[in-house]
Scaffold this motif. Structure first.
Motif, PDB file in Angstrom:
ATOM      1  N   ALA A   1      -4.720  10.315   7.030  1.00  0.00           N
ATOM      2  CA  ALA A   1      -3.764  10.624   8.096  1.00  0.00           C
ATOM      3  C   ALA A   1      -4.370  11.681   9.006  1.00  0.00           C
ATOM      4  O   ALA A   1      -5.077  12.586   8.541  1.00  0.00           O
ATOM      5  CB  ALA A   1      -2.453  11.133   7.515  1.00  0.00           C
TER       6      ALA A   1
ATOM      7  N   TYR B   1      -6.105   2.939   7.108  1.00  0.00           N
ATOM      8  CA  TYR B   1      -6.201   2.399   5.746  1.00  0.00           C
ATOM      9  C   TYR B   1      -7.592   1.820   5.522  1.00  0.00           C
ATOM     10  O   TYR B   1      -8.094   1.069   6.362  1.00  0.00           O
ATOM     11  CB  TYR B   1      -5.133   1.317   5.568  1.00  0.00           C
ATOM     12  CG  TYR B   1      -5.286   0.441   4.344  1.00  0.00           C
ATOM     13  CD1 TYR B   1      -5.230   0.968   3.061  1.00  0.00           C
ATOM     14  CD2 TYR B   1      -5.484  -0.937   4.480  1.00  0.00           C
ATOM     15  CE1 TYR B   1      -5.358   0.168   1.947  1.00  0.00           C
ATOM     16  CE2 TYR B   1      -5.613  -1.756   3.363  1.00  0.00           C
ATOM     17  CZ  TYR B   1      -5.556  -1.195   2.095  1.00  0.00           C
ATOM     18  OH  TYR B   1      -5.684  -1.999   0.991  1.00  0.00           O
TER      19      TYR B   1
ATOM     20  N   TRP C   1      -2.380   6.950  10.904  1.00  0.00           N
ATOM     21  CA  TRP C   1      -3.009   6.639   9.633  1.00  0.00           C
ATOM     22  C   TRP C   1      -4.149   5.624   9.814  1.00  0.00           C
ATOM     23  O   TRP C   1      -4.109   4.802  10.728  1.00  0.00           O
ATOM     24  CB  TRP C   1      -1.993   5.986   8.670  1.00  0.00           C
ATOM     25  CG  TRP C   1      -0.987   6.907   8.066  1.00  0.00           C
ATOM     26  CD1 TRP C   1      -0.690   8.199   8.402  1.00  0.00           C
ATOM     27  CD2 TRP C   1      -0.094   6.573   6.978  1.00  0.00           C
ATOM     28  NE1 TRP C   1       0.317   8.688   7.620  1.00  0.00           N
ATOM     29  CE2 TRP C   1       0.708   7.719   6.732  1.00  0.00           C
ATOM     30  CE3 TRP C   1       0.115   5.434   6.210  1.00  0.00           C
ATOM     31  CZ2 TRP C   1       1.686   7.739   5.727  1.00  0.00           C
ATOM     32  CZ3 TRP C   1       1.093   5.456   5.223  1.00  0.00           C
ATOM     33  CH2 TRP C   1       1.863   6.605   4.981  1.00  0.00           C
TER      34      TRP C   1
ATOM     35  N   ILE D   1      -9.757  -0.603   3.452  1.00  0.00           N
ATOM     36  CA  ILE D   1      -9.634  -1.764   2.568  1.00  0.00           C
ATOM     37  C   ILE D   1     -10.502  -1.623   1.324  1.00  0.00           C
ATOM     38  O   ILE D   1     -10.080  -1.949   0.211  1.00  0.00           O
ATOM     39  CB  ILE D   1     -10.025  -3.056   3.329  1.00  0.00           C
ATOM     40  CG1 ILE D   1      -9.011  -3.322   4.445  1.00  0.00           C
ATOM     41  CG2 ILE D   1     -10.109  -4.239   2.385  1.00  0.00           C
ATOM     42  CD1 ILE D   1      -9.453  -4.383   5.439  1.00  0.00           C
TER      43      ILE D   1
ATOM     44  N   ILE E   1       0.820  -1.227   0.000  1.00  0.00           N
ATOM     45  CA  ILE E   1       0.000   0.000   0.000  1.00  0.00           C
ATOM     46  C   ILE E   1       0.851   1.274   0.000  1.00  0.00           C
ATOM     47  O   ILE E   1       0.363   2.339  -0.318  1.00  0.00           O
ATOM     48  CB  ILE E   1      -1.010   0.032   1.179  1.00  0.00           C
ATOM     49  CG1 ILE E   1      -0.294   0.152   2.524  1.00  0.00           C
ATOM     50  CG2 ILE E   1      -1.921  -1.188   1.137  1.00  0.00           C
ATOM     51  CD1 ILE E   1      -1.273   0.350   3.698  1.00  0.00           C
ATOM     52  N   THR E   2       2.127   1.151   0.385  1.00  0.00           N
ATOM     53  CA  THR E   2       3.002   2.330   0.336  1.00  0.00           C
ATOM     54  C   THR E   2       3.995   2.225  -0.817  1.00  0.00           C
ATOM     55  O   THR E   2       4.853   3.092  -0.975  1.00  0.00           O
ATOM     56  CB  THR E   2       3.805   2.479   1.646  1.00  0.00           C
ATOM     57  OG1 THR E   2       4.618   1.302   1.817  1.00  0.00           O
ATOM     58  CG2 THR E   2       2.888   2.639   2.844  1.00  0.00           C
TER      59      THR E   2
ATOM     60  N   PRO F   1      -3.098  12.179   3.373  1.00  0.00           N
ATOM     61  CA  PRO F   1      -1.798  12.572   3.924  1.00  0.00           C
ATOM     62  C   PRO F   1      -1.015  13.453   2.965  1.00  0.00           C
ATOM     63  O   PRO F   1      -1.109  13.312   1.757  1.00  0.00           O
ATOM     64  CB  PRO F   1      -1.090  11.233   4.136  1.00  0.00           C
ATOM     65  CG  PRO F   1      -1.711  10.311   3.170  1.00  0.00           C
ATOM     66  CD  PRO F   1      -3.144  10.756   3.014  1.00  0.00           C
TER      67      PRO F   1
ATOM     68  N   ASN G   1     -11.598   0.950  -0.424  1.00  0.00           N
ATOM     69  CA  ASN G   1     -11.252   1.873  -1.507  1.00  0.00           C
ATOM     70  C   ASN G   1      -9.750   2.116  -1.660  1.00  0.00           C
ATOM     71  O   ASN G   1      -9.331   2.954  -2.457  1.00  0.00           O
ATOM     72  CB  ASN G   1     -12.005   3.204  -1.341  1.00  0.00           C
ATOM     73  CG  ASN G   1     -11.651   3.889  -0.035  1.00  0.00           C
ATOM     74  OD1 ASN G   1     -10.603   3.612   0.556  1.00  0.00           O
ATOM     75  ND2 ASN G   1     -12.517   4.768   0.410  1.00  0.00           N
ATOM     76  N   GLY G   2      -8.981   1.418  -0.853  1.00  0.00           N
ATOM     77  CA  GLY G   2      -7.535   1.529  -0.991  1.00  0.00           C
ATOM     78  C   GLY G   2      -6.936   2.836  -0.521  1.00  0.00           C
ATOM     79  O   GLY G   2      -5.746   3.097  -0.725  1.00  0.00           O
ATOM     80  N   LYS G   3      -7.757   3.679   0.098  1.00  0.00           N
ATOM     81  CA  LYS G   3      -7.254   4.986   0.529  1.00  0.00           C
ATOM     82  C   LYS G   3      -6.710   4.954   1.960  1.00  0.00           C
ATOM     83  O   LYS G   3      -7.172   4.180   2.796  1.00  0.00           O
ATOM     84  CB  LYS G   3      -8.370   6.034   0.450  1.00  0.00           C
ATOM     85  CG  LYS G   3      -8.737   6.419  -0.966  1.00  0.00           C
ATOM     86  CD  LYS G   3      -9.746   7.570  -0.983  1.00  0.00           C
ATOM     87  CE  LYS G   3     -10.091   7.943  -2.435  1.00  0.00           C
ATOM     88  NZ  LYS G   3     -11.138   8.982  -2.494  1.00  0.00           N
ATOM     89  N   VAL G   4      -5.744   5.814   2.176  1.00  0.00           N
ATOM     90  CA  VAL G   4      -5.212   6.007   3.520  1.00  0.00           C
ATOM     91  C   VAL G   4      -5.509   7.437   3.950  1.00  0.00           C
ATOM     92  O   VAL G   4      -5.324   8.374   3.171  1.00  0.00           O
ATOM     93  CB  VAL G   4      -3.685   5.763   3.551  1.00  0.00           C
ATOM     94  CG1 VAL G   4      -3.073   6.304   4.838  1.00  0.00           C
ATOM     95  CG2 VAL G   4      -3.384   4.272   3.412  1.00  0.00           C
TER      96      VAL G   4
END
Lengths: 248, 248, 248, 248
Positions: A193, A184, A182, A186, A49-50, A204, A188-191
């Protein structure tokens, strides 16, 4: 298990053979920049994811990404933190919670766990500060809303707990360490912060790279790129860090 | 001991007989407004230095006014905190260190205590966050200067530790609790309070009563009513709470 | 809070300015004669009720004036005891309970505390010796009578616990340390001390100063200046202290 | 940190957008097949080296991939194990050590860590079984050879420790759980698994997929695809695993 063994061979013939130089270099020593603390949940892959290469993230994973206050437990968490900051000189620590967290679901029905999963029960009591805060401040919420806010607040609780570790306490004073909260998602895949100035979870940013202007522009609701509803965000805002200053 | 017994009688015939109504009322229940956490040191009398009547201060006293992080110990500290906030509804907590503190002197020569005073040694390890911060950030200081800064930083460490207690964590979010960091100076009778905006220990103020203008005016050194030297204050300023905001 | 800040100034301009010599001397070191262990309860002011000046009492305060047996906990109690006896050479230790004690009320309904105040619950379990003794020996008592005897017995329990600390254990053998059990009555300002010869709580005396003759003369009940009823006193006698010697 | 934030976006626009169906499904619940226990070391990416998709590996990571015996610690390890086996029904547990492990290096010079990294020191004492076995059985080894054998033996120690957890102990008896011991070599990307029949670390196989015949054929050294020298392998055989059955 068979799939994993096949995977090992695939890794060797594919990724490894293409990045032999990297691994050769890594065999000489690790120099990660970030301590990444997240949940054991199988749906999280920190490097994925990063988009981080091997060697970039020093990782602690346990159920619920919980870091008990200094001295409260004698498990592996404290040692990994100390090693990361003291031996590796890491300057960025990220606590990353995630949506649909089973540990946080457990925290919201803690009493039911004591009999069936006593170790999980005892461990989640280390997140009592989260449980109590949520119970006393979000009594109007239920279901998914309650779970979302619990996940969000729990990450902030762990940030506070991290501050009690001597090695962190000291480096924070020197401005040589940064803590990030943070979450995360699941689905929509967005993180998102935690932004301590805006007191919200937002997309972020980083000092060296300006936020995408589109994300900075307020949307119709007035909370650009924010995850929680304005009402929820307002609760965190008023509750979480408003009164962080010491009254003298 | 004889003097104390005489004192008991003096209290009865003098103070008590003059304030019978107060004690009659207090016998019905206590409603203190402040949890006052300070050192066991005999030179501190919390009620005297704050001119507080019986019934006003709920008091925790131990060696070094140390409050370990939540869960780190199982002594009386946590219970008294919980009782004060939960049962008594106290909204102000003061951690009050003091000059010439023997516990902090011990912290600065910790290794020498292990043999002779093992319980003191173990207890002071609960202030490791203070010890490490001082060691890593004030290596240029010695003697009285080093002791002063250790005392000042130790109070701030305890403020951070207090935040990890569930009952405090939750009330802070609601803005229903205030934490104050004080240092009492035996030699001049003055108390200095940590000002989180100015990042200095200064003469304490209160929202309802403006600071004495004279105290607000900068003196020749430029740090009005401040306790530490500008250099020391600057160290605390840069170190202590500058980087308190979360980097996102 | 505002009142406290005003109080600080009042202390400086009034008491401190009149006793500058004392504080100047105290800034050079403390030489207290007594370790005074009492409850965090706001209605107790150790220096006030003993008419003691700053510098005379080294003080431990927690909920219920409980001192767990040596090794049972790792909070601040043991370190303060060790420091008092070893480093300061204190030769008199007083455990002072008090009427209307909330902690002792809690001890009598312990099960109800586990959910709401878990830290208080855990701490009061350190006074299980008191709870069990009261339960098994005073089953006929209820209400205020039960609370009074619990408060009285609890102080004696802590005296026994104190004996388990190595530094105390050793000094007691040498006759260099004296332990006293006191109970302070908020409603009448009186303090009663346990008399190990008469096995009663009576007005405290001292070797150097004869008791007031009037207090020594038996009254109609036969228990001069005694606090508890003859029946209760008798129970204490048989129950807990037959073989112990306390200096009062 | 900036790189990570860019990575988050890259993940969203690249991997996530291509696998939206997977993540949509995962948001409904996790069904991992394997509990993967490994070191916090940044050079290990469990999903990468096993080519596993999100959702496949439930992961515990701490310094040294150490799992203390049941009851020895109260950190997050036990809870994650219990959750994995009890709540998720996982049937395969892999402990994966790795070459050049800093924690194992620390274990070989434990005394030097007490002062500088006390939490690491305390944690590594949980691997005392490894340290002692190595000290008493491999006294002839030094340098890299000593480190390699320590890494290999430590994984086997953790396998034994895992057996002490009630939830694992019971499932093992029912044949419903398999434990595997792996060591990952950073420098060549290979993973070796402990073969309890041959008592060696060899290329891992699986029941459903025959080993590559080439790997089964003895090489010139006589230990096909084995990692350690015959002498070392022999020592492991006699030293630790004669009577144990591991699935590799």
């Amino acid at each position: 298990m068979e799939k994993l063994v096949r995977g090992l061979r695939h890794f060797q013939t594919d990724y490894f053979s293409k990045h032999q130089d990297l691994f050769q270099q890594l065999s000489l020593g690790q120099h990660p920049r970030v301590l990444f603390i997240t949940c054991s949940d199988s749906r999280i892959d920190p490097n994925l994811i990063t988009d981080a290469d091997p060697g970039e993230l020093f990782v602690i994973r346990n159920a619920g990404n919980i870091i008990p206050p200094y001295g409260a437990t004698n498990g592996g968490e404290g040692a990994a933190i100390e090693y990361a900051v003291q031996a590796l000189g890491i300057k960025d620590i990220i606590v990353c919670g995630h949506s649909h967290c089973g540990a946080m679901k457990g925290l919201l029905k803690l009493d039911k766990l004591e009999e069936e999963m006593p170790l999980v029960y005892e461990w989640l009591k280390e997140a009592e500060a989260t449980r109590r805060l949520v119970k006393e401040n979000y009594s109007n919420l239920t279901g998914e809303d309650l779970l979302s806010i619990t996940i969000a607040e729990n990450v902030l609780t762990q940030i506070e707990n991290l501050r009690t570790y001597p090695v962190i306490h000291s480096k924070l004073r020197q401005g040589k360490l940064h803590l990030s909260a943070w979450v995360y998602h699941i689905e929509n895949g967005k993180v998102f912060a935690y932004d301590a100035v805006r007191h919200e979870y937002v997309a972020p940013s980083s000092p060296l790279e300006p936020l995408d202007p589109e994300e900075l522009l307020p949307n119709s609701i007035g909370h650009p790129a924010s995850w929680l509803s304005p009402e929820q965000a307002h609760r965190i805002y008023r509750g979480s860090y408003h009164h962080q200053t010491l009254k003298s």
